[in-house]
Design a protein around this motif. Sequence first.
Motif, PDB file in Angstrom:
ATOM      1  N   LEU A   1     127.850  37.362 119.557  1.00 20.47           N
ATOM      2  CA  LEU A   1     128.291  38.161 119.640  1.00 20.47           C
ATOM      3  C   LEU A   1     128.140  38.369 117.901  1.00 20.47           C
ATOM      4  O   LEU A   1     129.014  38.652 117.043  1.00 20.47           O
ATOM      5  N   GLU A   2     126.835  39.047 117.640  1.00 19.35           N
ATOM      6  CA  GLU A   2     126.142  40.295 116.021  1.00 19.35           C
ATOM      7  C   GLU A   2     126.449  41.342 116.192  1.00 19.35           C
ATOM      8  O   GLU A   2     125.744  41.982 116.963  1.00 19.35           O
ATOM      9  N   LEU A   3     127.848  42.359 115.557  1.00 12.72           N
ATOM     10  CA  LEU A   3     127.316  43.411 115.163  1.00 12.72           C
ATOM     11  C   LEU A   3     127.671  44.359 114.565  1.00 12.72           C
ATOM     12  O   LEU A   3     127.504  43.438 113.086  1.00 12.72           O
ATOM     13  N   THR A   4     126.980  45.577 115.092  1.00 13.42           N
ATOM     14  CA  THR A   4     126.758  46.077 113.199  1.00 13.42           C
ATOM     15  C   THR A   4     127.543  47.632 113.872  1.00 13.42           C
ATOM     16  O   THR A   4     127.674  48.198 115.098  1.00 13.42           O
ATOM     17  N   LEU A   5     127.950  48.550 112.798  1.00 12.25           N
ATOM     18  CA  LEU A   5     129.020  49.271 113.017  1.00 12.25           C
ATOM     19  C   LEU A   5     128.867  50.909 111.917  1.00 12.25           C
ATOM     20  O   LEU A   5     128.369  50.582 110.706  1.00 12.25           O
ATOM     21  N   ASP A   6     127.992  51.495 112.174  1.00 12.11           N
ATOM     22  CA  ASP A   6     127.701  52.954 111.986  1.00 12.11           C
ATOM     23  C   ASP A   6     128.270  53.610 112.193  1.00 12.11           C
ATOM     24  O   ASP A   6     128.553  54.245 113.492  1.00 12.11           O
TER      25      ASP A   6
ATOM     26  N   ALA B   1     136.308  61.443 113.052  1.00  8.71           N
ATOM     27  CA  ALA B   1     137.753  61.891 113.511  1.00  8.71           C
ATOM     28  C   ALA B   1     138.137  60.509 113.725  1.00  8.71           C
ATOM     29  O   ALA B   1     137.977  59.669 112.967  1.00  8.71           O
ATOM     30  N   ALA B   2     138.744  60.530 113.996  1.00  6.77           N
ATOM     31  CA  ALA B   2     140.112  58.915 114.239  1.00  6.77           C
ATOM     32  C   ALA B   2     138.866  57.881 115.153  1.00  6.77           C
ATOM     33  O   ALA B   2     138.165  58.079 115.735  1.00  6.77           O
ATOM     34  N   LEU B   3     138.756  56.712 114.184  1.00  9.34           N
ATOM     35  CA  LEU B   3     138.035  55.739 114.832  1.00  9.34           C
ATOM     36  C   LEU B   3     138.781  54.952 115.727  1.00  9.34           C
ATOM     37  O   LEU B   3     139.856  54.760 114.416  1.00  9.34           O
ATOM     38  N   PRO B   4     138.381  54.049 116.199  1.00  7.30           N
ATOM     39  CA  PRO B   4     138.839  52.329 116.318  1.00  7.30           C
ATOM     40  C   PRO B   4     139.058  51.985 115.487  1.00  7.30           C
ATOM     41  O   PRO B   4     137.724  51.615 114.837  1.00  7.30           O
ATOM     42  N   PRO B   5     139.773  50.949 115.266  1.00  8.25           N
ATOM     43  CA  PRO B   5     139.851  49.372 114.202  1.00  8.25           C
ATOM     44  C   PRO B   5     138.708  48.974 114.812  1.00  8.25           C
ATOM     45  O   PRO B   5     138.233  48.394 116.022  1.00  8.25           O
ATOM     46  N   PRO B   6     137.550  48.542 113.668  1.00  6.79           N
ATOM     47  CA  PRO B   6     136.672  47.388 114.169  1.00  6.79           C
ATOM     48  C   PRO B   6     137.407  46.092 114.981  1.00  6.79           C
ATOM     49  O   PRO B   6     136.480  45.489 115.549  1.00  6.79           O
ATOM     50  N   ALA B   7     138.225  45.930 114.599  1.00  2.63           N
ATOM     51  CA  ALA B   7     138.792  44.565 115.834  1.00  2.63           C
ATOM     52  C   ALA B   7     138.591  44.805 117.258  1.00  2.63           C
ATOM     53  O   ALA B   7     138.181  43.766 118.070  1.00  2.63           O
ATOM     54  N   LEU B   8     139.531  46.080 117.561  1.00  2.00           N
ATOM     55  CA  LEU B   8     139.076  46.229 118.826  1.00  2.00           C
ATOM     56  C   LEU B   8     137.831  47.146 119.393  1.00  2.00           C
ATOM     57  O   LEU B   8     136.988  46.170 120.366  1.00  2.00           O
ATOM     58  N   ILE B   9     136.535  46.969 118.174  1.00  2.00           N
ATOM     59  CA  ILE B   9     135.440  46.913 118.757  1.00  2.00           C
ATOM     60  C   ILE B   9     134.802  45.314 119.177  1.00  2.00           C
ATOM     61  O   ILE B   9     134.160  46.203 120.224  1.00  2.00           O
ATOM     62  N   ARG B  10     134.966  44.844 118.166  1.00  2.00           N
ATOM     63  CA  ARG B  10     134.225  43.767 118.634  1.00  2.00           C
ATOM     64  C   ARG B  10     135.194  42.513 119.687  1.00  2.00           C
ATOM     65  O   ARG B  10     134.626  42.403 120.531  1.00  2.00           O
TER      66      ARG B  10
ATOM     67  N   SER C   1     124.549  47.200 118.055  1.00  2.00           N
ATOM     68  CA  SER C   1     124.652  48.219 116.740  1.00  2.00           C
ATOM     69  C   SER C   1     125.564  49.285 117.732  1.00  2.00           C
ATOM     70  O   SER C   1     125.277  49.406 118.860  1.00  2.00           O
ATOM     71  N   ILE C   2     126.906  49.895 117.189  1.00  6.17           N
ATOM     72  CA  ILE C   2     127.882  50.288 117.756  1.00  6.17           C
ATOM     73  C   ILE C   2     127.696  51.274 116.899  1.00  6.17           C
ATOM     74  O   ILE C   2     127.493  51.445 115.024  1.00  6.17           O
ATOM     75  N   VAL C   3     127.355  53.437 117.132  1.00  6.55           N
ATOM     76  CA  VAL C   3     127.208  54.392 116.175  1.00  6.55           C
ATOM     77  C   VAL C   3     128.276  54.936 116.729  1.00  6.55           C
ATOM     78  O   VAL C   3     128.002  55.487 117.864  1.00  6.55           O
ATOM     79  N   ILE C   4     129.046  54.810 115.689  1.00  4.98           N
ATOM     80  CA  ILE C   4     129.973  56.539 116.150  1.00  4.98           C
ATOM     81  C   ILE C   4     129.507  58.082 115.975  1.00  4.98           C
ATOM     82  O   ILE C   4     129.297  57.733 114.451  1.00  4.98           O
TER      83      ILE C   4
END
Length: 167
Positions: free
Chosen positions: A17-22, A27-36, A53-56
């Motif tokens: 799994l290759e993730l990118t985060l933008d 607002a309050a955001l989930p930690p990258p570890a939770l997203i992964r 790609s995750i875009v918030i």
Amino acid sequence: MKQAKRHPLLARLRARLELTLDVRSDAALPPPALIRRACQAALQRGVEKAQISIVIVDAAEGRQLNNDYRGKDYATNVLSFALNEGEPVAGLPLFGDLVLCAPVVEKEAAEQNKDLMAHYAHLLVHGMLHLQGFDHEEDDEAEAMEALETVIVKQLGYPDPYHEEQF
């Protein structure tokens, strides 16, 4: 300095799994570890590799995207955009984008009396399943998808997202 040992299973899962985060929201955001963890947990067995790609986004961008792509003039919690509608393409990884509207996720969590991070985990799982071709247009599809979401979310250590829980 002692070098940490790498666990082969963790390395293999990370390579799958290759993730990118933008992030485009304050607002309050989930930690990258939770997203992964949530995205990884939702990957089904047949998916060898995924590039997601995750875009918030904020409410204005969430509303615009929902209007542009779904014809609905309001911001929604999660939008999923899959290459080839989630159908596998021979020789290619699963490609897709998930767009989460942070203010909507926060508002829903508060209204439903849910922990914010549990709600983020559920919506990430929900979106990842959409990227893999799952849907909930028909009652039987919705039941199957909700049951799978519940199993995955519980494996992540959160309560059943479809039953009211107090936090």
